[in-house]
Motif scaffolding. Structure first.
Motif, PDB file in Angstrom:
ATOM      1  N   CYS A  22      60.022  43.293  55.398  1.00  0.00           N
ATOM      2  CA  CYS A  22      58.680  43.070  54.844  1.00  0.00           C
ATOM      3  C   CYS A  22      58.548  43.660  53.444  1.00  0.00           C
ATOM      4  O   CYS A  22      57.898  43.065  52.574  1.00  0.00           O
ATOM      5  N   THR A  54      54.455  37.732  62.773  1.00  0.00           N
ATOM      6  CA  THR A  54      53.187  38.107  62.148  1.00  0.00           C
ATOM      7  C   THR A  54      53.244  38.088  60.630  1.00  0.00           C
ATOM      8  O   THR A  54      52.218  37.909  59.975  1.00  0.00           O
ATOM      9  N   GLY A  55      54.435  38.251  60.048  1.00  0.00           N
ATOM     10  CA  GLY A  55      54.556  38.261  58.598  1.00  0.00           C
ATOM     11  C   GLY A  55      54.785  36.903  57.979  1.00  0.00           C
ATOM     12  O   GLY A  55      54.811  36.784  56.754  1.00  0.00           O
ATOM     13  N   ALA A 114      55.012  45.515  59.830  1.00  0.00           N
ATOM     14  CA  ALA A 114      54.423  44.813  58.695  1.00  0.00           C
ATOM     15  C   ALA A 114      53.382  45.683  57.992  1.00  0.00           C
ATOM     16  O   ALA A 114      53.298  45.705  56.758  1.00  0.00           O
ATOM     17  N   THR A 115      52.605  46.420  58.776  1.00  0.00           N
ATOM     18  CA  THR A 115      51.587  47.298  58.196  1.00  0.00           C
ATOM     19  C   THR A 115      52.233  48.453  57.442  1.00  0.00           C
ATOM     20  O   THR A 115      51.825  48.790  56.321  1.00  0.00           O
ATOM     21  N   PHE A 123      44.093  40.814  65.339  1.00  0.00           N
ATOM     22  CA  PHE A 123      44.288  41.638  64.153  1.00  0.00           C
ATOM     23  C   PHE A 123      43.963  43.112  64.360  1.00  0.00           C
ATOM     24  O   PHE A 123      44.592  43.971  63.748  1.00  0.00           O
ATOM     25  N   PRO A 135      50.412  35.287  57.832  1.00  0.00           N
ATOM     26  CA  PRO A 135      49.527  36.341  58.333  1.00  0.00           C
ATOM     27  C   PRO A 135      48.060  35.939  58.458  1.00  0.00           C
ATOM     28  O   PRO A 135      47.286  36.645  59.124  1.00  0.00           O
ATOM     29  N   TYR A 192      47.575  42.494  59.922  1.00  0.00           N
ATOM     30  CA  TYR A 192      48.507  41.639  60.648  1.00  0.00           C
ATOM     31  C   TYR A 192      48.147  41.614  62.125  1.00  0.00           C
ATOM     32  O   TYR A 192      47.743  42.633  62.686  1.00  0.00           O
ATOM     33  N   ARG A 193      48.342  40.474  62.735  1.00  0.00           N
ATOM     34  CA  ARG A 193      48.174  40.381  64.181  1.00  0.00           C
ATOM     35  C   ARG A 193      49.344  41.050  64.888  1.00  0.00           C
ATOM     36  O   ARG A 193      50.458  41.124  64.349  1.00  0.00           O
ATOM     37  N   TYR A 218      46.745  37.960  52.645  1.00  0.00           N
ATOM     38  CA  TYR A 218      47.594  37.445  53.714  1.00  0.00           C
ATOM     39  C   TYR A 218      48.849  36.782  53.149  1.00  0.00           C
ATOM     40  O   TYR A 218      49.191  35.646  53.474  1.00  0.00           O
ATOM     41  N   TYR A 269      43.076  42.972  54.503  1.00  0.00           N
ATOM     42  CA  TYR A 269      44.519  42.994  54.733  1.00  0.00           C
ATOM     43  C   TYR A 269      44.743  43.319  56.203  1.00  0.00           C
ATOM     44  O   TYR A 269      43.891  43.931  56.851  1.00  0.00           O
ATOM     45  N   GLN A 301      53.469  44.164  64.337  1.00  0.00           N
ATOM     46  CA  GLN A 301      52.278  44.618  63.620  1.00  0.00           C
ATOM     47  C   GLN A 301      52.517  45.974  62.958  1.00  0.00           C
ATOM     48  O   GLN A 301      52.133  46.185  61.800  1.00  0.00           O
TER      49      GLN A 301
END
Length: 336
Positions: free
Chosen positions: A223, A258-259, A280-281, A317, A262, A252-253, A209, A250, A277
């Motif tokens: 990110c 979110t970043g 960031a993913t 998440f 986390p 993200y919400r 996180y 690992y 989300q």
């Protein structure tokens, strides 16, 4: 002709020997324990996103951060949190060729952070150590019985590890006498630097996180830039210990900012931000997944009843039934 064949064979053999072995990435999910047994209708959604691994998480419970006795494997727990439940989940996942990590976890009442678990006396430390050993070895035995591919010896227990290093070294030795597969520990993202027993394990495990962006709706580019602050240290740490890094968690919400932090899961964050989300993913995949020091990771988190999980109004998440699910599916397909 025979000489030509011989030299060709030698060339192939020595070329293969010289090539660096590149193991299959762990494209995993954290499979949340539930009340019920599972079958292939519950594992099929995992296969559908091209995942090849799942973390199974049986639970032990503590009253507070200073309480030494872990309650586990009782008839008051949900089925999936018990030894019998973990066994049934693992057997079902293995039928679908999904590799498993058993990751026993502690839940402290009122959601207190496990990293603060710390006893007030030597007597209580000894009680905690005995209780934790019983908890962990029960699942190490199960892991060996079912040929589980990886076993996690603990999750985010910074104070316990820092205050009792001799215990942890001895515990690893005991686990090794029972379980012959791969070992890791799930250190919090800011804890792993000081964990003392990585040389005794097979993977450096990190609940990843890491803060990567302060933007309300972070872009993929922002990110990725955020990951550049962390990657050199991760690479150097992996090389120093000669161990690959696995992200034991690992994700993200689907929430604003979110970043930024986390790890936060509190209900005070009420927005829904599916784009945050997604971005960031995607950035984590682009920034980290193809690095040689990186072994893969387990997405946090995946519920067994897929059709009822997540959705467009959910800000937690899980990626289930959200746009980010397609990003994961596409990435996992190409990251095998």
């Amino acid at each position: 002709m025979r000489q030509i064949f011989y030299f060709l064979l030698c060339f192939i053999v020595f070329s293969c020997a010289a090539a660096k072995y590149k193991p299959t990435k762990i494209n995993g999910v954290s499979f949340v324990a539930a009340r019920d047994v599972i079958d292939q209708t519950h594992t099929q959604p995992i296969i559908s996103i091209n995942a090849n691994a799942a973390a199974i998480m049986p639970f032990g419970f503590l009253k507070d951060v200073n309480h030494p006795k872990i309650i586990h494997n009782t008839d008051r727990q949900w089925f999936g949190e018990t030894r019998a439940g973990a066994k049934q989940y693992i057997e079902t996942l293995h039928k679908d060729q999904i590799e498993v990590m058993i990751k026993p976890q502690i839940w402290i009442w009122h959601g207190e952070f496990t990293g603060f678990l710390k006893m007030n006396s030597e007597a209580d430390w000894k009680l905690l150590e005995t209780s934790y050993t019983n908890f962990i070895l029960a699942y190490a035995e199960l892991a060996e019985e079912l040929n589980v591919e990886m076993f996690c010896i603990g999750t985010e227990l910074e104070e316990f590890v820092k205050n009792r290093p001799a215990y942890w070294h001895q515990l690893i030795k005991e686990i090794r006498t029972i379980y012959t597969g791969k070992l890791t520990y799930a250190a919090n993202w800011d804890e792993f630097w000081t964990t003392p027993f990585w040389p005794e394990l097979d993977y450096i495990g990190i609940d990843a996180y890491f803060p990567v962006s302060d933007m309300q709706t972070p872009t993929v580019e922002d990110c990725i830039k955020g990951w550049e602050k962390h990657k050199p240290g991760l690479k150097a740490f992996s090389e120093k210990l000669n161990r690959p890094i696995v992200f034991t968690e690992y994700g993200y919400r689907s929430v604003d900012y979110t970043g930024r932090e986390p790890w936060r899961y509190d209900r005070s964050m009420t927005s829904v931000n599916l784009t945050a989300q997604q971005n960031a993913t995607q950035a984590l995949f682009e920034a980290v997944w193809n690095e040689e020091w990186f072994a893969g990771g387990y997405l946090w988190k995946w519920f067994i009843n897929h059709n009822d999980a997540g959705g467009l109004e959910d800000n937690q998440f899980t990626p289930q039934n959200k746009p980010v699910e397609q990003i994961i599916k596409a990435h996992y397909k190409n990251a095998l």
